[in-house]
Design a protein around this motif. Structure first.
Motif, PDB file in Angstrom:
ATOM      1  N   PHE A 218      -7.424 -57.447 -49.705  1.00 27.65           N
ATOM      2  CA  PHE A 218      -6.274 -57.003 -48.914  1.00 27.65           C
ATOM      3  C   PHE A 218      -6.634 -55.834 -48.006  1.00 27.65           C
ATOM      4  O   PHE A 218      -6.074 -55.693 -46.913  1.00 27.65           O
ATOM      5  N   ASP A 219      -7.543 -54.979 -48.449  1.00 24.52           N
ATOM      6  CA  ASP A 219      -7.877 -53.790 -47.674  1.00 24.52           C
ATOM      7  C   ASP A 219      -8.538 -54.140 -46.346  1.00 24.52           C
ATOM      8  O   ASP A 219      -8.635 -53.291 -45.455  1.00 24.52           O
ATOM      9  N   TYR A 220      -8.970 -55.383 -46.214  1.00 21.97           N
ATOM     10  CA  TYR A 220      -9.594 -55.842 -44.970  1.00 21.97           C
ATOM     11  C   TYR A 220      -8.769 -56.945 -44.308  1.00 21.97           C
ATOM     12  O   TYR A 220      -9.275 -57.659 -43.447  1.00 21.97           O
ATOM     13  N   THR A 221      -7.491 -57.061 -44.717  1.00 20.44           N
ATOM     14  CA  THR A 221      -6.648 -58.156 -44.249  1.00 20.44           C
ATOM     15  C   THR A 221      -5.423 -57.625 -43.532  1.00 20.44           C
ATOM     16  O   THR A 221      -4.445 -57.219 -44.183  1.00 20.44           O
ATOM     17  N   GLN A 225       0.936 -57.660 -47.374  1.00 18.85           N
ATOM     18  CA  GLN A 225       2.126 -56.885 -47.773  1.00 18.85           C
ATOM     19  C   GLN A 225       1.799 -56.030 -48.998  1.00 18.85           C
ATOM     20  O   GLN A 225       2.301 -56.252 -50.091  1.00 18.85           O
ATOM     21  N   ILE A 226       0.946 -55.029 -48.786  1.00 24.23           N
ATOM     22  CA  ILE A 226       0.481 -54.226 -49.919  1.00 24.23           C
ATOM     23  C   ILE A 226       0.958 -52.787 -49.851  1.00 24.23           C
ATOM     24  O   ILE A 226       0.658 -51.996 -50.737  1.00 24.23           O
ATOM     25  N   GLY A 227       1.691 -52.448 -48.830  1.00 22.65           N
ATOM     26  CA  GLY A 227       2.273 -51.108 -48.778  1.00 22.65           C
ATOM     27  C   GLY A 227       1.307 -50.015 -48.371  1.00 22.65           C
ATOM     28  O   GLY A 227       1.597 -48.838 -48.547  1.00 22.65           O
ATOM     29  N   LYS A 228       0.131 -50.381 -47.856  1.00 23.05           N
ATOM     30  CA  LYS A 228      -0.796 -49.377 -47.356  1.00 23.05           C
ATOM     31  C   LYS A 228      -1.572 -49.977 -46.191  1.00 23.05           C
ATOM     32  O   LYS A 228      -1.692 -51.191 -46.071  1.00 23.05           O
ATOM     33  N   PRO A 229      -2.097 -49.145 -45.287  1.00 28.05           N
ATOM     34  CA  PRO A 229      -2.763 -49.660 -44.098  1.00 28.05           C
ATOM     35  C   PRO A 229      -4.109 -50.293 -44.415  1.00 28.05           C
ATOM     36  O   PRO A 229      -4.734 -49.999 -45.440  1.00 28.05           O
ATOM     37  N   VAL A 230      -4.562 -51.180 -43.525  1.00 26.22           N
ATOM     38  CA  VAL A 230      -5.894 -51.759 -43.645  1.00 26.22           C
ATOM     39  C   VAL A 230      -6.935 -50.634 -43.588  1.00 26.22           C
ATOM     40  O   VAL A 230      -6.815 -49.696 -42.807  1.00 26.22           O
ATOM     41  N   GLY A 231      -7.933 -50.728 -44.445  1.00 24.99           N
ATOM     42  CA  GLY A 231      -9.000 -49.737 -44.445  1.00 24.99           C
ATOM     43  C   GLY A 231      -8.717 -48.497 -45.258  1.00 24.99           C
ATOM     44  O   GLY A 231      -9.479 -47.534 -45.201  1.00 24.99           O
ATOM     45  N   ALA A 232      -7.652 -48.521 -46.069  1.00 20.62           N
ATOM     46  CA  ALA A 232      -7.327 -47.345 -46.870  1.00 20.62           C
ATOM     47  C   ALA A 232      -8.437 -47.024 -47.870  1.00 20.62           C
ATOM     48  O   ALA A 232      -8.755 -45.864 -48.117  1.00 20.62           O
ATOM     49  N   ASP A 233      -9.047 -48.064 -48.449  1.00 19.65           N
ATOM     50  CA  ASP A 233     -10.142 -47.829 -49.395  1.00 19.65           C
ATOM     51  C   ASP A 233     -11.336 -47.178 -48.704  1.00 19.65           C
ATOM     52  O   ASP A 233     -12.023 -46.337 -49.291  1.00 19.65           O
ATOM     53  N   ILE A 234     -11.582 -47.573 -47.471  1.00 18.82           N
ATOM     54  CA  ILE A 234     -12.703 -46.984 -46.725  1.00 18.82           C
ATOM     55  C   ILE A 234     -12.476 -45.492 -46.536  1.00 18.82           C
ATOM     56  O   ILE A 234     -13.407 -44.682 -46.689  1.00 18.82           O
ATOM     57  N   LEU A 235     -11.242 -45.126 -46.211  1.00 18.23           N
ATOM     58  CA  LEU A 235     -10.937 -43.708 -46.022  1.00 18.23           C
ATOM     59  C   LEU A 235     -11.125 -42.908 -47.307  1.00 18.23           C
ATOM     60  O   LEU A 235     -11.311 -41.689 -47.257  1.00 18.23           O
ATOM     61  N   GLU A 236     -11.076 -43.597 -48.452  1.00 19.80           N
ATOM     62  CA  GLU A 236     -11.354 -42.947 -49.734  1.00 19.80           C
ATOM     63  C   GLU A 236     -12.813 -43.115 -50.144  1.00 19.80           C
ATOM     64  O   GLU A 236     -13.186 -42.793 -51.272  1.00 19.80           O
ATOM     65  N   ARG A 237     -13.619 -43.655 -49.232  1.00 22.06           N
ATOM     66  CA  ARG A 237     -15.071 -43.834 -49.408  1.00 22.06           C
ATOM     67  C   ARG A 237     -15.410 -44.816 -50.529  1.00 22.06           C
ATOM     68  O   ARG A 237     -16.462 -44.724 -51.152  1.00 22.06           O
ATOM     69  N   PRO A 269     -13.046 -40.366 -39.207  1.00 18.34           N
ATOM     70  CA  PRO A 269     -12.181 -41.471 -39.638  1.00 18.34           C
ATOM     71  C   PRO A 269     -12.072 -42.611 -38.638  1.00 18.34           C
ATOM     72  O   PRO A 269     -11.671 -43.716 -39.005  1.00 18.34           O
ATOM     73  N   GLU A 270     -12.455 -42.349 -37.398  1.00 19.78           N
ATOM     74  CA  GLU A 270     -12.416 -43.426 -36.403  1.00 19.78           C
ATOM     75  C   GLU A 270     -13.406 -44.541 -36.742  1.00 19.78           C
ATOM     76  O   GLU A 270     -13.328 -45.651 -36.198  1.00 19.78           O
ATOM     77  N   GLY A 271     -14.337 -44.276 -37.643  1.00 18.07           N
ATOM     78  CA  GLY A 271     -15.296 -45.298 -38.052  1.00 18.07           C
ATOM     79  C   GLY A 271     -14.694 -46.375 -38.926  1.00 18.07           C
ATOM     80  O   GLY A 271     -15.339 -47.411 -39.161  1.00 18.07           O
ATOM     81  N   ARG A 272     -13.485 -46.173 -39.394  1.00 19.90           N
ATOM     82  CA  ARG A 272     -12.852 -47.174 -40.273  1.00 19.90           C
ATOM     83  C   ARG A 272     -12.761 -48.535 -39.596  1.00 19.90           C
ATOM     84  O   ARG A 272     -13.119 -49.555 -40.196  1.00 19.90           O
ATOM     85  N   ASP A 273     -12.286 -48.578 -38.374  1.00 17.32           N
ATOM     86  CA  ASP A 273     -12.112 -49.856 -37.693  1.00 17.32           C
ATOM     87  C   ASP A 273     -13.450 -50.573 -37.515  1.00 17.32           C
ATOM     88  O   ASP A 273     -13.527 -51.800 -37.622  1.00 17.32           O
ATOM     89  N   MET A 274     -14.500 -49.818 -37.252  1.00 15.08           N
ATOM     90  CA  MET A 274     -15.824 -50.411 -37.109  1.00 15.08           C
ATOM     91  C   MET A 274     -16.264 -51.049 -38.418  1.00 15.08           C
ATOM     92  O   MET A 274     -16.822 -52.160 -38.438  1.00 15.08           O
ATOM     93  N   ILE A 275     -16.009 -50.373 -39.547  1.00  9.66           N
ATOM     94  CA  ILE A 275     -16.429 -50.905 -40.846  1.00  9.66           C
ATOM     95  C   ILE A 275     -15.615 -52.144 -41.206  1.00  9.66           C
ATOM     96  O   ILE A 275     -16.155 -53.132 -41.721  1.00  9.66           O
ATOM     97  N   VAL A 276     -14.312 -52.122 -40.932  1.00 13.67           N
ATOM     98  CA  VAL A 276     -13.470 -53.298 -41.181  1.00 13.67           C
ATOM     99  C   VAL A 276     -13.989 -54.486 -40.379  1.00 13.67           C
ATOM    100  O   VAL A 276     -14.126 -55.604 -40.905  1.00 13.67           O
ATOM    101  N   GLU A 277     -14.312 -54.255 -39.119  1.00 14.43           N
ATOM    102  CA  GLU A 277     -14.816 -55.336 -38.271  1.00 14.43           C
ATOM    103  C   GLU A 277     -16.176 -55.825 -38.761  1.00 14.43           C
ATOM    104  O   GLU A 277     -16.471 -57.033 -38.736  1.00 14.43           O
ATOM    105  N   PHE A 278     -17.015 -54.904 -39.220  1.00 12.44           N
ATOM    106  CA  PHE A 278     -18.322 -55.274 -39.764  1.00 12.44           C
ATOM    107  C   PHE A 278     -18.158 -56.245 -40.940  1.00 12.44           C
ATOM    108  O   PHE A 278     -18.866 -57.256 -41.041  1.00 12.44           O
ATOM    109  N   ILE A 285     -15.390 -61.022 -46.467  1.00 11.14           N
ATOM    110  CA  ILE A 285     -14.155 -61.533 -47.060  1.00 11.14           C
ATOM    111  C   ILE A 285     -14.404 -62.877 -47.738  1.00 11.14           C
ATOM    112  O   ILE A 285     -13.939 -63.125 -48.862  1.00 11.14           O
ATOM    113  N   GLU A 286     -15.164 -63.741 -47.064  1.00 18.54           N
ATOM    114  CA  GLU A 286     -15.473 -65.046 -47.647  1.00 18.54           C
ATOM    115  C   GLU A 286     -16.263 -64.899 -48.945  1.00 18.54           C
ATOM    116  O   GLU A 286     -16.033 -65.630 -49.924  1.00 18.54           O
TER     117      GLU A 286
END
Length: 327
Positions: A218-221, A225-237, A269-278, A285-286
């Motif tokens: 979900f953190d990359y999706t 409907q998980i109640g937190k933004p995409v990439g929240a785990d990344i922001l927590e490293r 923190p702007e690196g989050r989107d890059m990591i999600v895309e990576f 995800i697969e």
């Protein structure tokens, strides 16, 4: 499958479980009661007590008794206690789409209320009459594993060197161990044979691992409907399975670059989107979805020997639910 259908099917057993939870939390302090009521009203799926009651009915030779309700209630109280503590440890400001208690009233209040729920879970366990020592030891072991899992996760977040082996240890400790103790104590409370106890414990561990993998997907999706933004785990490293799967598909230099981006995310923190895309571009995800299906299948296989019943059918359906859910 709708969880409401299971609750309706369980009928009086579910009603008694909810009553046990409410009784355990009752206090003469209005502020505490108000907070507890708010948490209970936003209690999510209540998957653990559902699992407990289903397993008790599936493994027992007769109707459930008070010990079964106490064990089911203890599982949910303990789960919510860990969430209240996790929100402080992770500095989370949202849980299930709503502000966390720590963000509304401060970390001190969240810890105190978490402690209260934890103690009330322990009281439920201590009040059991059947196989009380096994039940107490089961929950005590889980408490230790939960703490160790949180500390290992914090250590690995700081170092950025999480391996897949580390990841599975963390999610076993933090998630699957409570599923396991929930299943075992439910079986103990109805005097289940050892073979049935082993079967439901294996089922629960695999179910819990699959459940956590889905949460990490979900953190990359976007749109989940998980109640937190995409990439929240990344922001927590946190380096979870989707990221580990993507890292396995690139060379060492790129792996090093991504891991460094995760460990330094709080400064950039702007690196989050890059990591999600990576992760999305490199099959992460697969990879995680394949592993999720493997563990869900293992869960179903673990309970093949259980007597056929509607409860067993629901346990099988739950294994499918953890992979299909969108929240």
């Amino acid at each position: 499958m709708r969880l409401e259908q299971i609750r309706a099917y369980l009928g009086e057993d579910w009603t008694r479980t909810v009553e046990q939870m409410n009784t355990a939390l009752s206090s003469d302090i209005d502020l505490l009661n108000g907070i507890n009521d708010s948490i209970s009203a936003n209690s999510g799926k209540q998957l653990r007590p559902l699992l407990s009651v289903l397993i008790g009915r599936c493994c027992g030779a007769g109707p459930l008794g008070p010990d079964s309700y106490r064990c089911a209630a203890a599982a949910e109280l303990l789960h919510n206690a860990t969430l209240l503590h996790d929100d402080v440890a992770d500095s989370s400001d949202r849980r299930r789409g709503r502000p966390t208690l720590s963000s509304l009233m401060g970390s001190n209040v969240s810890v105190l209320v978490g402690d209260y729920w934890l103690v009330k879970a322990v009281e439920c366990v201590l009040n059991t009459e059947c196989f009380s020592e096994k039940i107490i030891r089961g929950f005590a072991r889980t408490l230790a594993l939960l703490a160790e899992g949180e500390m290992l996760q914090l250590e690995k977040a700081a170092k950025g060197d999480t391996t897949e082996e580390d990841y599975y240890r963390i999610i076993y400790n933090k998630t699957a161990s409570l599923f396991e103790s929930t299943a075992l104590t439910a079986a103990y409370a109805v005097h289940a044979e050892e073979s049935l106890c082993e079967a439901v414990a294996s089922y629960a561990v695999n179910l819990g691992i699959a459940f956590q993998i889905k949460d990490d997907i979900f953190d990359y999706t976007p749109g989940a409907q998980i109640g937190k933004p995409v990439g929240a785990d990344i922001l927590e490293r946190k380096i979870t399975l989707p990221l580990l799967g993507a890292l396995s598909n690139v060379d060492a230099a790129r792996q090093k670059e991504i891991r460094e981006a995760v460990t330094s995310i709080q400064d950039a923190p702007e690196g989050r989107d890059m990591i999600v895309e990576f992760v999305r571009e490199n099959g992460g995800i697969e990879y995680a979805q394949r592993k999720l299906r493997e563990y869900a299948t293992k869960a179903i296989e673990a309970i093949e020997a259980l007597p056929q019943s509607r409860e067993k059918e629901y346990l099988v359906e739950l294994a499918g639910f953890v992979g299909d859910r969108n929240s």
